[in-house]
Design a protein around this motif. Structure first.
Motif, short mmCIF file in Angstrom:
data_model
loop_
_atom_site.label_atom_id
_atom_site.label_comp_id
_atom_site.label_asym_id
_atom_site.label_seq_id
_atom_site.Cartn_x
_atom_site.Cartn_y
_atom_site.Cartn_z
N LYS A 1 3.88 10.05 -7.12
CA LYS A 1 4.80 10.37 -8.22
C LYS A 1 4.03 10.57 -9.52
O LYS A 1 4.36 11.45 -10.32
N ARG A 2 3.01 9.75 -9.75
CA ARG A 2 2.20 9.89 -10.95
C ARG A 2 1.51 11.26 -10.97
O ARG A 2 1.48 11.94 -12.00
N LYS A 3 0.99 11.66 -9.82
CA LYS A 3 0.33 12.97 -9.74
C LYS A 3 1.32 14.10 -9.98
O LYS A 3 1.01 15.06 -10.67
N GLU A 4 2.53 13.98 -9.38
CA GLU A 4 3.56 14.99 -9.60
C GLU A 4 3.93 15.07 -11.08
O GLU A 4 4.06 16.16 -11.64
N THR A 5 4.09 13.91 -11.69
CA THR A 5 4.43 13.86 -13.11
C THR A 5 3.31 14.47 -13.95
O THR A 5 3.58 15.24 -14.89
N ALA A 6 2.08 14.14 -13.62
CA ALA A 6 0.93 14.71 -14.35
C ALA A 6 0.90 16.23 -14.19
O ALA A 6 0.64 16.95 -15.17
N ALA A 7 1.17 16.71 -12.99
CA ALA A 7 1.18 18.16 -12.76
C ALA A 7 2.28 18.82 -13.59
O ALA A 7 2.06 19.87 -14.21
N ILE B 1 0.85 -1.21 0.00
CA ILE B 1 0.00 0.00 0.00
C ILE B 1 0.88 1.25 0.00
O ILE B 1 0.64 2.18 -0.77
N LYS B 2 1.90 1.27 0.87
CA LYS B 2 2.79 2.43 0.93
C LYS B 2 3.48 2.63 -0.42
O LYS B 2 3.59 3.77 -0.89
N ASP B 3 3.94 1.53 -1.04
CA ASP B 3 4.58 1.64 -2.35
C ASP B 3 3.58 2.17 -3.38
O ASP B 3 3.92 3.03 -4.20
N SER B 4 2.36 1.66 -3.33
CA SER B 4 1.32 2.08 -4.25
C SER B 4 1.02 3.57 -4.08
O SER B 4 0.86 4.30 -5.06
N VAL B 5 0.95 4.01 -2.83
CA VAL B 5 0.69 5.43 -2.55
C VAL B 5 1.84 6.28 -3.08
O VAL B 5 1.61 7.32 -3.70
N ALA B 6 3.07 5.81 -2.87
CA ALA B 6 4.23 6.56 -3.35
C ALA B 6 4.20 6.65 -4.88
O ALA B 6 4.47 7.72 -5.45
N VAL B 7 3.86 5.56 -5.54
CA VAL B 7 3.77 5.56 -7.00
C VAL B 7 2.68 6.52 -7.45
O VAL B 7 2.86 7.30 -8.40
N GLU B 8 1.54 6.50 -6.77
CA GLU B 8 0.43 7.39 -7.12
C GLU B 8 0.83 8.85 -6.93
O GLU B 8 0.51 9.71 -7.76
#
Length: 117
Positions: free
Chosen positions: A65-71, A56-63
């Protein structure tokens, strides 16, 4: 006679107590084995939950990062759009300037022709 009867009675009680102690010891051993087994099950379950929590923590970290990348991508796209708008505006202004220059040249040619005549 009374002593013999008392002795027999005490011996029976002694056997009875030994049997009760033996049974209690067996029950204690069964109980301890049950507790040990349940403890192992709980430790295994805790390990599973810890692994799940890590996922879950890894998934949250990936999410995140995905949001940062999208921004960042949105910022880049916004800047690219603004640049494109400016390029279009500049091209339009240049086109208008070229048309104005052509008109000025044509006017100058007409005036030169009129001046010759």
């Amino acid at each position: 006679d009374n002593i013999l009867a008392r002795e027999n009675e005490l011996e029976k009680k002694s056997f009875s107590m030994e049997a009760a102690i033996s049974k209690a010891a067996e029950e204690q051993a069964v109980f301890e084995a049950s507790v040990t087994e349940r403890t192992k099950e709980l430790e295994d379950r805790k390990a599973e939950l810890d692994a799940f929590w890590d996922e879950i923590k890894d998934s949250v970290a990936v999410e995140e990062k995905r949001k940062e990348t999208a921004a960042l991508m949105n910022k880049v796209m916004d800047k690219e759009y603004k640049i494109k708008v400016k390029e279009d505006q500049m091209a339009e202004a240049m086109e208008q300037n070229i048309e104005k220059c052509k008109a000025d040249i044509a006017k100058a040619k007409r005036e030169a022709e009129e001046f010759k005549v």
